[in-house]
Write a protein that holds these residues in place. Sequence first.
Motif, PDB file in Angstrom:
ATOM      1  N   ASP A 132     -25.662 -57.006  14.329  1.00  0.00           N
ATOM      2  CA  ASP A 132     -26.694 -56.624  13.462  1.00  0.00           C
ATOM      3  C   ASP A 132     -25.909 -55.989  12.415  1.00  0.00           C
ATOM      4  O   ASP A 132     -24.820 -55.448  12.499  1.00  0.00           O
ATOM      5  N   ARG A 133     -26.422 -55.844  10.978  1.00  0.00           N
ATOM      6  CA  ARG A 133     -25.631 -54.946  10.066  1.00  0.00           C
ATOM      7  C   ARG A 133     -25.834 -53.621   9.993  1.00  0.00           C
ATOM      8  O   ARG A 133     -25.306 -52.943   9.273  1.00  0.00           O
ATOM      9  N   TYR A 134     -26.678 -53.190  11.286  1.00  0.00           N
ATOM     10  CA  TYR A 134     -26.732 -51.651  11.472  1.00  0.00           C
ATOM     11  C   TYR A 134     -25.599 -51.349  12.702  1.00  0.00           C
ATOM     12  O   TYR A 134     -25.690 -50.114  13.115  1.00  0.00           O
ATOM     13  N   GLY A 135     -24.860 -52.314  13.243  1.00  0.00           N
ATOM     14  CA  GLY A 135     -23.817 -51.864  13.973  1.00  0.00           C
ATOM     15  C   GLY A 135     -24.029 -52.086  15.426  1.00  0.00           C
ATOM     16  O   GLY A 135     -23.115 -51.623  16.319  1.00  0.00           O
ATOM     17  N   TYR A 136     -25.357 -52.682  15.809  1.00  0.00           N
ATOM     18  CA  TYR A 136     -25.543 -53.086  17.104  1.00  0.00           C
ATOM     19  C   TYR A 136     -25.189 -54.411  17.493  1.00  0.00           C
ATOM     20  O   TYR A 136     -25.230 -55.062  16.689  1.00  0.00           O
ATOM     21  N   ARG A 137     -24.932 -54.569  18.787  1.00  0.00           N
ATOM     22  CA  ARG A 137     -24.452 -55.995  19.216  1.00  0.00           C
ATOM     23  C   ARG A 137     -25.190 -56.377  20.586  1.00  0.00           C
ATOM     24  O   ARG A 137     -25.578 -55.200  21.145  1.00  0.00           O
ATOM     25  N   LEU A 138     -25.122 -57.495  20.897  1.00  0.00           N
ATOM     26  CA  LEU A 138     -25.507 -58.046  22.392  1.00  0.00           C
ATOM     27  C   LEU A 138     -24.230 -58.569  22.721  1.00  0.00           C
ATOM     28  O   LEU A 138     -23.546 -59.634  22.131  1.00  0.00           O
ATOM     29  N   GLY A 139     -23.816 -58.515  23.903  1.00  0.00           N
ATOM     30  CA  GLY A 139     -22.988 -59.211  24.628  1.00  0.00           C
ATOM     31  C   GLY A 139     -23.567 -59.868  25.849  1.00  0.00           C
ATOM     32  O   GLY A 139     -24.634 -60.393  25.593  1.00  0.00           O
ATOM     33  N   TYR A 140     -22.850 -60.117  26.966  1.00  0.00           N
ATOM     34  CA  TYR A 140     -23.429 -60.683  27.882  1.00  0.00           C
ATOM     35  C   TYR A 140     -24.489 -59.860  28.846  1.00  0.00           C
ATOM     36  O   TYR A 140     -25.234 -60.319  29.815  1.00  0.00           O
ATOM     37  N   GLY A 141     -24.565 -58.705  28.412  1.00  0.00           N
ATOM     38  CA  GLY A 141     -25.578 -57.942  29.293  1.00  0.00           C
ATOM     39  C   GLY A 141     -25.076 -57.147  30.284  1.00  0.00           C
ATOM     40  O   GLY A 141     -25.832 -56.438  31.045  1.00  0.00           O
ATOM     41  N   GLY A 142     -23.899 -57.036  30.679  1.00  0.00           N
ATOM     42  CA  GLY A 142     -23.478 -56.216  31.845  1.00  0.00           C
ATOM     43  C   GLY A 142     -23.248 -54.983  31.358  1.00  0.00           C
ATOM     44  O   GLY A 142     -23.209 -53.706  32.392  1.00  0.00           O
ATOM     45  N   GLY A 143     -23.008 -54.328  30.395  1.00  0.00           N
ATOM     46  CA  GLY A 143     -22.997 -52.963  29.660  1.00  0.00           C
ATOM     47  C   GLY A 143     -21.547 -52.436  29.885  1.00  0.00           C
ATOM     48  O   GLY A 143     -21.429 -51.161  29.861  1.00  0.00           O
ATOM     49  N   TYR A 144     -20.695 -53.437  30.280  1.00  0.00           N
ATOM     50  CA  TYR A 144     -19.548 -52.857  30.451  1.00  0.00           C
ATOM     51  C   TYR A 144     -18.872 -51.973  29.291  1.00  0.00           C
ATOM     52  O   TYR A 144     -18.128 -50.844  29.308  1.00  0.00           O
ATOM     53  N   TYR A 145     -18.947 -52.970  28.160  1.00  0.00           N
ATOM     54  CA  TYR A 145     -18.174 -52.103  26.947  1.00  0.00           C
ATOM     55  C   TYR A 145     -18.795 -50.968  26.504  1.00  0.00           C
ATOM     56  O   TYR A 145     -18.350 -50.031  26.005  1.00  0.00           O
ATOM     57  N   TYR A 166     -27.400 -61.094  13.127  1.00  0.00           N
ATOM     58  CA  TYR A 166     -28.840 -60.881  13.192  1.00  0.00           C
ATOM     59  C   TYR A 166     -29.587 -60.470  12.185  1.00  0.00           C
ATOM     60  O   TYR A 166     -28.957 -59.396  11.443  1.00  0.00           O
ATOM     61  N   ASP A 167     -30.574 -60.792  11.353  1.00  0.00           N
ATOM     62  CA  ASP A 167     -30.870 -60.195  10.114  1.00  0.00           C
ATOM     63  C   ASP A 167     -31.866 -58.993  10.103  1.00  0.00           C
ATOM     64  O   ASP A 167     -32.083 -58.527   9.060  1.00  0.00           O
ATOM     65  N   LYS A 168     -32.269 -58.668  11.335  1.00  0.00           N
ATOM     66  CA  LYS A 168     -32.921 -57.335  11.337  1.00  0.00           C
ATOM     67  C   LYS A 168     -32.146 -56.636  12.528  1.00  0.00           C
ATOM     68  O   LYS A 168     -31.166 -56.867  12.946  1.00  0.00           O
ATOM     69  N   LYS A 169     -32.785 -55.419  12.821  1.00  0.00           N
ATOM     70  CA  LYS A 169     -31.962 -54.540  13.902  1.00  0.00           C
ATOM     71  C   LYS A 169     -32.331 -54.884  15.158  1.00  0.00           C
ATOM     72  O   LYS A 169     -33.372 -55.455  15.661  1.00  0.00           O
ATOM     73  N   LEU A 170     -31.020 -55.152  15.821  1.00  0.00           N
ATOM     74  CA  LEU A 170     -31.331 -55.771  17.364  1.00  0.00           C
ATOM     75  C   LEU A 170     -31.932 -54.719  18.175  1.00  0.00           C
ATOM     76  O   LEU A 170     -31.833 -53.466  17.857  1.00  0.00           O
ATOM     77  N   PRO A 171     -32.791 -55.128  19.069  1.00  0.00           N
ATOM     78  CA  PRO A 171     -33.126 -54.314  20.102  1.00  0.00           C
ATOM     79  C   PRO A 171     -32.072 -53.685  20.962  1.00  0.00           C
ATOM     80  O   PRO A 171     -31.151 -54.207  21.166  1.00  0.00           O
ATOM     81  N   HIS A 172     -32.129 -52.357  20.977  1.00  0.00           N
ATOM     82  CA  HIS A 172     -31.047 -51.616  21.724  1.00  0.00           C
ATOM     83  C   HIS A 172     -31.528 -50.358  22.292  1.00  0.00           C
ATOM     84  O   HIS A 172     -32.709 -49.805  22.239  1.00  0.00           O
ATOM     85  N   GLY A 173     -30.763 -49.857  23.199  1.00  0.00           N
ATOM     86  CA  GLY A 173     -31.056 -49.060  23.948  1.00  0.00           C
ATOM     87  C   GLY A 173     -30.287 -47.616  23.736  1.00  0.00           C
ATOM     88  O   GLY A 173     -29.352 -47.633  22.815  1.00  0.00           O
ATOM     89  N   ARG A 174     -30.778 -46.300  24.422  1.00  0.00           N
ATOM     90  CA  ARG A 174     -29.783 -45.213  24.141  1.00  0.00           C
ATOM     91  C   ARG A 174     -28.222 -45.116  24.510  1.00  0.00           C
ATOM     92  O   ARG A 174     -27.499 -44.485  23.987  1.00  0.00           O
ATOM     93  N   VAL A 190     -19.164 -54.057   7.061  1.00  0.00           N
ATOM     94  CA  VAL A 190     -19.398 -52.597   7.164  1.00  0.00           C
ATOM     95  C   VAL A 190     -20.786 -52.317   7.279  1.00  0.00           C
ATOM     96  O   VAL A 190     -21.655 -52.705   6.633  1.00  0.00           O
ATOM     97  N   CYS A 191     -21.307 -51.717   8.575  1.00  0.00           N
ATOM     98  CA  CYS A 191     -22.686 -51.438   8.801  1.00  0.00           C
ATOM     99  C   CYS A 191     -23.101 -50.219   8.162  1.00  0.00           C
ATOM    100  O   CYS A 191     -22.689 -49.423   7.761  1.00  0.00           O
ATOM    101  N   SER A 192     -24.510 -50.451   8.069  1.00  0.00           N
ATOM    102  CA  SER A 192     -25.235 -49.527   7.554  1.00  0.00           C
ATOM    103  C   SER A 192     -25.575 -48.377   8.420  1.00  0.00           C
ATOM    104  O   SER A 192     -25.600 -48.612   9.580  1.00  0.00           O
ATOM    105  N   LYS A 193     -25.879 -47.299   7.715  1.00  0.00           N
ATOM    106  CA  LYS A 193     -26.117 -45.931   8.657  1.00  0.00           C
ATOM    107  C   LYS A 193     -27.595 -46.013   9.091  1.00  0.00           C
ATOM    108  O   LYS A 193     -28.481 -46.508   8.750  1.00  0.00           O
TER     109      LYS A 193
END
Length: 193
Positions: A132-145, A166-174, A190-193
Amino acid sequence: MSDIRPLKKELREKYRAIRQKISTKEKQKRDESITNLLIRLPSFCKCDTILLYVSVRSEISTWNLADACIRAGKQIAVPKCSGKRHMDYYIVDSFSCLRPGAFGIPEPEPESSTLLTDFSNSLCVVPGLVFDRYGYRLGYGGGYYDSFLTGYAGEVVGLCYSDCIYDKKLPHGRFDYRFSSFLTEKGVIVCSK
């Protein structure tokens, strides 16, 4: 707090399907564009070592990128997954020496590779199914990166196709790593703050 895992799973399926619909010819064109853009980034030009994922299936290809890194005099290191959410990087001369490892992804063999312990002056290239444009990503879900990047102090660049934003903020955890920018075949976002 609600469980974000079902939404993440749904988004992964959606964007995996989008990627799989890209024709082979179009994918090659986009991958070449991303490679050409990446090797012109200031963070690429000034680094000595590239931490590079080994692409499989519909991921943005890093095979030609690995060759471009070597031609540019860069040392390349690729990850080997071990344990829960842990990756070590090993220095390799090319992708040809890799063998199928975790999740069927080609990995270095520790016996014939050198463990990278000095990450100074390096650039880490990270795959994403969707950003997303806020800097969050989804990979395959392993959490390695996400796990690796929490302790990594070097430069980071994420890669995805322009139709996987993604045009909104992706769901993300801490524990989800937040990127300051990522790269598509159309340029740097360049991602938004």
